[in-house]
Design a protein around this motif. Sequence first.
Motif, PDB file in Angstrom:
ATOM      1  N   TYR A  47      52.684 104.643   4.475  1.00 13.78           N
ATOM      2  CA  TYR A  47      51.450 104.641   3.683  1.00 13.78           C
ATOM      3  C   TYR A  47      50.790 106.011   3.823  1.00 13.78           C
ATOM      4  O   TYR A  47      50.653 106.527   4.938  1.00 13.78           O
ATOM      5  CB  TYR A  47      50.516 103.544   4.198  1.00 13.78           C
ATOM      6  CG  TYR A  47      49.237 103.387   3.397  1.00 13.78           C
ATOM      7  CD1 TYR A  47      49.158 102.463   2.364  1.00 13.78           C
ATOM      8  CD2 TYR A  47      48.110 104.152   3.671  1.00 13.78           C
ATOM      9  CE1 TYR A  47      48.002 102.310   1.625  1.00 13.78           C
ATOM     10  CE2 TYR A  47      46.945 104.008   2.938  1.00 13.78           C
ATOM     11  CZ  TYR A  47      46.891 103.089   1.922  1.00 13.78           C
ATOM     12  OH  TYR A  47      45.743 102.938   1.186  1.00 13.78           O
ATOM     13  N   GLN A  48      50.369 106.561   2.708  1.00 14.39           N
ATOM     14  CA  GLN A  48      49.759 107.904   2.714  1.00 14.39           C
ATOM     15  C   GLN A  48      48.267 107.807   2.404  1.00 14.39           C
ATOM     16  O   GLN A  48      47.881 107.358   1.329  1.00 14.39           O
ATOM     17  CB  GLN A  48      50.445 108.795   1.685  1.00 14.39           C
ATOM     18  CG  GLN A  48      51.926 109.006   1.945  1.00 14.39           C
ATOM     19  CD  GLN A  48      52.203 109.659   3.286  1.00 14.39           C
ATOM     20  OE1 GLN A  48      51.650 110.720   3.588  1.00 14.39           O
ATOM     21  NE2 GLN A  48      53.023 109.032   4.105  1.00 14.39           N
ATOM     22  N   ASP A  49      47.456 108.211   3.384  1.00 19.11           N
ATOM     23  CA  ASP A  49      46.003 108.177   3.166  1.00 19.11           C
ATOM     24  C   ASP A  49      45.609 109.131   2.039  1.00 19.11           C
ATOM     25  O   ASP A  49      44.709 108.842   1.254  1.00 19.11           O
ATOM     26  CB  ASP A  49      45.301 108.564   4.473  1.00 19.11           C
ATOM     27  CG  ASP A  49      43.846 108.126   4.493  1.00 19.11           C
ATOM     28  OD1 ASP A  49      43.537 107.042   3.952  1.00 19.11           O
ATOM     29  OD2 ASP A  49      43.020 108.865   5.043  1.00 19.11           O
ATOM     30  N   ASP A  50      46.271 110.273   1.994  1.00 17.95           N
ATOM     31  CA  ASP A  50      46.071 111.223   0.891  1.00 17.95           C
ATOM     32  C   ASP A  50      47.348 111.262   0.078  1.00 17.95           C
ATOM     33  O   ASP A  50      48.437 111.336   0.647  1.00 17.95           O
ATOM     34  CB  ASP A  50      45.808 112.637   1.426  1.00 17.95           C
ATOM     35  CG  ASP A  50      44.561 112.691   2.285  1.00 17.95           C
ATOM     36  OD1 ASP A  50      43.468 112.425   1.761  1.00 17.95           O
ATOM     37  OD2 ASP A  50      44.689 112.984   3.485  1.00 17.95           O
ATOM     38  N   LEU A  80      46.181 102.240   6.495  1.00 17.45           N
ATOM     39  CA  LEU A  80      47.134 103.259   6.938  1.00 17.45           C
ATOM     40  C   LEU A  80      47.746 102.858   8.273  1.00 17.45           C
ATOM     41  O   LEU A  80      48.971 102.862   8.448  1.00 17.45           O
ATOM     42  CB  LEU A  80      46.423 104.612   7.068  1.00 17.45           C
ATOM     43  CG  LEU A  80      47.124 105.675   7.920  1.00 17.45           C
ATOM     44  CD1 LEU A  80      48.471 106.042   7.325  1.00 17.45           C
ATOM     45  CD2 LEU A  80      46.247 106.916   8.057  1.00 17.45           C
TER      46      LEU A  80
END
Lengths: 305, 324
Positions: A47-50, A80
């Motif tokens: 999972y990519q926060d940005d 995340l």
Amino acid sequence: MTLIAHPADATVFAPDLPASYDAHRAPWSLPGDRRLAVSVLLHAPSYQDDVPDGAVKPLAMAGGVGRDTSEPAHGQVARLSQWDFGLTTGIWRLLSIAERAGVPVAVSLDEHGARTVPGLARGVAARAQEIVVRGSAANIILSPTMGEHAERAYIANARESVARLTGTSPTGWFGPERSMTPRTTSLLRDEGFSWFGDWPVDERPVALEGASRRLIALPHPLETEDMFQLYTRGLPFADYETLLEETIEQLVADADVTGARHLGLSWFGWVLGQACFADVAERTLRLLASHPDILLVTPGEAAAL
Amino acid sequence: MMAGRAPLRNNERLVYAPMSTRPRVTMPGGALVAFWHAPNVEHYDYIAPGGGTPQGRVAYPDLQHYMHRDSGNRVGLWRMLRAVDAFEMPSTVSLSLSLLEEQPEVRDAVLERDWEIMSHGISNLRPLYGLSYDEEDAFFALSQRLSEAYCGGRRIKGMLGPKVSGTDNTCELLVAHGMAYVADWIHDEQPRPLRTAAGGRLVSMPYSFMLNDVPMIHARSLSGREFIDLAIAQIDRLLRDAEEDGQARVACFATHPFLSGQPWFHRYLSEVFAYVRSDDRIRCTTAGEIADHYIENHYDEQVAFAARLESEHLAALTPQEVSP
């Protein structure tokens, strides 16, 4: 005779999915007259926060605090970190459980996970019987708003990174959030994939037609997926285990009527790999391994049957 | 002091090493499982700055949910304390710090039991989202001043963000204000290092959204029996896995007085406390003790191991993959 004049912007049926229904097609059969083929696909998404500029994110996802909410505000690391649990702990616990039960498994990895999580791709490749490509990242999805060039690059880049960093040649695809566009299946075929697992459709592999010919849809039901049942529907884990047992029992029984069945189990490291749920995986895999009517295969093997 | 710019993004703070291959980690007292009880004793403003409400159900004030939550402090907490006291359960209170100043009965109950205070912000309707560096810096300074003023000079050792909120600067500011751990990251069954720009040690303390009454009972409608079965399944599995692979683990049990203090739940709270108290492989402890033990015995070794893993990984990447 056609009575319905569908609006010009409507597409009534999924492209390239043959209109062939149970009881109206030749039965599927398995080696050794087994009744049910089961393949297990474990997901290890990152999972990519940005996300990069222009990337498309899901409107809603499971995980985080409580409900199946929309994207959390920036600065909340709940989702995340919960998805990251699958990479630090959950996927390894599920792999150990499968190894102890003697059940072959495939693991899906995405481009960001393979590229940015040190040792993940190598470690998974050493233990899984098949590697599956899971797009760019858990929350960077395919969308009809993408142009064909961008979609083709998305698929090709994901495949190249996962293949190179695992040292394998994946033949299977499973999109993050099961995201697709009307052209995805033909692009998957063009990029060398032979099967994909996104569609929770028939209880047997389905050979696509038309522009997607030579690609196999290998169904992974939502009903038996841990993330869907335990998070989206909020089923208690004891009831989920019962649901799995009842599904297996019914599919075995149905084979007399319908021909052999396939069950693609879709489990996430961050869900069923949690300590509170892991015994469900352990008992279910042992049940499968001891069942005389069940053929255990990887998804790629199931698609090739 | 730096301001404005986030030095690291959240994904970059993760220090990755698989549980299955990392150096072994122990828990205080040599326990296989360290169990920490985290009662979230929260305050929800009657009318919150910005107009937030507990449930997003009606416009403020939402008296149904204001009262539901306040009943937790007025009634539920005191019922919970009867179970906590009966089992002498150490507790790390995730505290809305306004209660230190404004609810002396709650403050005294915390101090009398020598609970460890973990900041949970000022109010649970005042999340940290969008705060500037200076605003968040002032928030942390106020948090420590409240603790020093009302808790005999004690300073706060860790935080669970209000509504599990933060900013890109939160990890840096936690360290700058002398805190050792943060409980927002639930990515492991062991404490883990979190990367900070200035290199200060910050421990990710395993909290739980599973063994937690709000996500499980309030949001997912589990019954008390189902919730406690989940908790016991978690603890049993952690014990078995720790015995098998030698990796001691953490189990956090998170409660909220407005749920776990309800009359119908009291028997289940007592059941889980009795369960962990009956097994000498489990140490009932606090987040602070776990963090201290981890920093003293494991932090640097884990950072070094992860650095080697990363170095090997980077060597296998193409230049394009390193900087896409």
